[in-house]
Scaffold this active site. Structure first.
Site, PDB file in Angstrom:
ATOM      1  N   HIS A   6      32.217 118.214  98.527  1.00 23.91           N
ATOM      2  CA  HIS A   6      32.830 118.270  97.231  1.00 23.91           C
ATOM      3  C   HIS A   6      34.523 117.527  96.873  1.00 23.91           C
ATOM      4  CE1 HIS A   6      35.452 122.641  96.660  1.00 23.91           C
ATOM      5  NE2 HIS A   6      35.886 121.283  98.477  1.00 23.91           N
ATOM      6  N   GLY A  27      41.108 112.583 113.481  1.00 16.73           N
ATOM      7  CA  GLY A  27      40.259 111.557 113.427  1.00 16.73           C
ATOM      8  C   GLY A  27      40.197 111.512 112.164  1.00 16.73           C
ATOM      9  N   ASP A  28      39.816 110.780 111.476  1.00 15.06           N
ATOM     10  CA  ASP A  28      39.754 109.999 110.188  1.00 15.06           C
ATOM     11  C   ASP A  28      37.693 110.292 110.542  1.00 15.06           C
ATOM     12  OD1 ASP A  28      38.634 108.793 107.803  1.00 15.06           O
ATOM     13  OD2 ASP A  28      39.344 106.773 107.873  1.00 15.06           O
TER      14      ASP A  28
HETATM   15  C1  LIG Z   1      38.946 121.294 101.164  1.00 16.85           C
HETATM   16  S1  LIG Z   1      39.705 121.294 102.456  1.00 16.85           S
HETATM   17  C2  LIG Z   1      37.803 122.366 103.300  1.00 16.85           C
HETATM   18  C3  LIG Z   1      38.804 122.900 104.981  1.00 16.85           C
HETATM   19  C4  LIG Z   1      38.093 123.407 106.050  1.00 16.85           C
HETATM   20  N1  LIG Z   1      36.489 122.940 106.451  1.00 16.85           N
HETATM   21  C5  LIG Z   1      37.345 125.185 104.932  1.00 16.85           C
HETATM   22  O1  LIG Z   1      36.449 125.364 104.372  1.00 16.85           O
HETATM   23  O2  LIG Z   1      38.665 125.741 104.533  1.00 16.85           O
HETATM   24  C6  LIG Z   1      39.203 119.735 102.624  1.00 16.85           C
HETATM   25  C7  LIG Z   1      39.712 119.492 104.819  1.00 16.85           C
HETATM   26  O3  LIG Z   1      39.186 117.868 104.836  1.00 16.85           O
HETATM   27  C8  LIG Z   1      40.026 117.399 105.838  1.00 16.85           C
HETATM   28  N2  LIG Z   1      40.118 115.331 105.320  1.00 16.85           N
HETATM   29  C9  LIG Z   1      40.723 115.601 104.235  1.00 16.85           C
HETATM   30  N3  LIG Z   1      40.313 113.335 104.743  1.00 16.85           N
HETATM   31  C10 LIG Z   1      39.907 113.571 105.871  1.00 16.85           C
HETATM   32  C11 LIG Z   1      39.280 112.465 106.559  1.00 16.85           C
HETATM   33  N4  LIG Z   1      39.304 111.413 106.267  1.00 16.85           N
HETATM   34  N5  LIG Z   1      39.455 113.603 107.913  1.00 16.85           N
HETATM   35  C12 LIG Z   1      39.228 114.629 108.425  1.00 16.85           C
HETATM   36  N6  LIG Z   1      39.474 115.562 107.916  1.00 16.85           N
HETATM   37  C13 LIG Z   1      39.819 115.300 106.266  1.00 16.85           C
HETATM   38  C14 LIG Z   1      41.443 117.801 105.395  1.00 16.85           C
HETATM   39  O4  LIG Z   1      42.448 117.871 105.900  1.00 16.85           O
HETATM   40  C15 LIG Z   1      41.149 119.397 104.900  1.00 16.85           C
HETATM   41  O5  LIG Z   1      41.579 120.158 105.845  1.00 16.85           O
END
Ligand SMILES: C[S@@+](CC[C@H](N)C(=O)[O-])C[C@H]1O[C@@H](n2cnc3c(N)ncnc32)[C@H](O)[C@@H]1O
Length: 339
Positions: A248, A229-230
């Site tokens: 961040h 989802g988003d």
């Molecule tokens: C910097 S990564 C951190 C991943 C994980 N929490 C970690 O610390 O290893 C940011 C995560 O946010 C997810 N993400 C970005 N936009 C998103 C959205 N609109 N909805 C859900 N997840 C999202 C990305 O796919 C990515 O896996």
């Protein structure tokens, strides 16, 4: 005391070290070596490399302490080098491929312009798209990004669990890790607290990386669901929310939008646990202050102080409770409550 001249020289040549390391990984050197020494010529022919240049790269990697070199031009892995093999349980391969790979290398060159002008981040300036939009379209980059997050997770999960060692999860049953990647943190938490069930909420493109998901591998698949989802549209209901390296990535307005979605979906006394590199006070050196510049280049997000997280919580209707730290204080877990 550090020699001031040498300190500057070490900073100047820092990128040489990380590019030598990147080349070693990209060319397969760590995966072809082990603890038994192997001759440079053999490494070169196995990996189809130019022989004299391969020797020079191996020698440089040894000079960085990642390989050992014998008198007959044979090389083996040091303990640091072993952690760069793809099959090492806490491999750091992914994070090197991401941070020194072509995309992240390219976005840093916009730093001066970003600091001068503000505005678009380096990813948008270089590739015309926001990082997570680019990651979906460029499958190669998406896979490298996912591998890097899993690669970072080994050490970071340990830090988060250390910080939360005294945290009382007994009154909670459902933890949702928003943007939880492949689920390393959530699955480790579920393994530590058998009464909990969990949801990893992620973009579809991440959940489709089936081989990389942790729930089966950690034996918690019966209590862990992956939901696509988003998070800017909605998040699943839960009574604890984890967000590691999520806020961040985003500017304040986006963070408030996301936290408001959590506030809307959360159970009445839900908790929100934000795991980040928390910026300490002035003149205290901290990795957060460097990571902050990377966020400026890569996503337009930022690292924040405890007070700045408290302010975001308040704007989303949540209440700041405090911050949990591991002994190293490398990361902090900033906690908010709905009621
Ligand atoms: C910097 S990564 C951190 C991943 C994980 N929490 C970690 O610390 O290893 C940011 C995560 O946010 C997810 N993400 C970005 N936009 C998103 C959205 N609109 N909805 C859900 N997840 C999202 C990305 O796919 C990515 O896996």
């Amino acid at each position: 005391m550090n020699d001031p001249h040498q300190s500057v020289m070490d900073i100047v040549f820092g990128r040489w070290r990380s590019q030598i390391l990147y080349a070693g990984i990209k060319l397969g050197i760590f995966d072809t070596l082990g603890v038994v020494p192997k001759r440079a010529d053999e490494v070169a022919s196995e990996l189809n490399l130019n022989r004299p240049h391969a020797y020079r790269l191996l020698r440089a990697l040894a000079s960085l302490g990642l390989l050992s070199e014998d008198a007959d031009r044979s090389f083996s892995l040091t303990p640091s080098g072993e952690s760069l093999r793809a099959d090492h349980p806490q491999t750091l391969r992914g994070i090197v491929l991401l941070e020194e790979g072509p995309e992240h290398y390219a976005v840093w060159k916009h730093l001066c312009a970003i600091v001068r002008e503000g505005g678009a981040d380096g990813f948008v300036r270089e590739f015309g798209r926001q990082i997570f939009v680019y990651a979906v379209g460029a499958a190669g980059y998406g896979a490298v990004f996912g591998e890097a997050m899993s690669s970072l997770s080994g050490g970071e999960t340990a830090l988060v669990l250390e910080a939360l060692a005294a945290y009382d999860f007994s009154g909670f049953s459902h933890v949702c890790d928003v943007g939880g990647g492949h689920g390393h943190l959530l699955c480790t938490l579920l393994a530590t607290h058998p009464h909990l069930r969990g949801t990893v909420y992620e973009l579809p493109s991440v959940i489709e990386q089936r081989d990389m998901l942790w729930a089966e591998k950690m034996g918690v698949a019966n209590r862990c669901e992956y939901v696509a989802g988003d998070m800017f549209t909605e998040v699943p209901g839960a009574d604890v929310y984890l967000l590691k390296h999520i806020l961040h990535d985003w500017n304040d307005a986006d963070c408030v939008r996301l936290l408001s979605n959590i506030h809307k979906a959360a159970a009445p006394k839900a908790r929100v646990l934000v795991a980040e590199y928390v910026v300490p006070g002035p003149d205290t050196p901290h990795f957060a202050k460097l990571f902050d510049i990377h966020m400026m280049c890569a996503t337009g997000g930022r690292e924040r102080t405890e007070e700045e997280y408290a302010d975001l919580f308040e704007r989303a209707g949540l209440t700041y409770r405090g911050t949990w730290y591991p002994a190293s204080r490398l990361m902090g877990i900033v906690e908010a409550t709905k009621a």
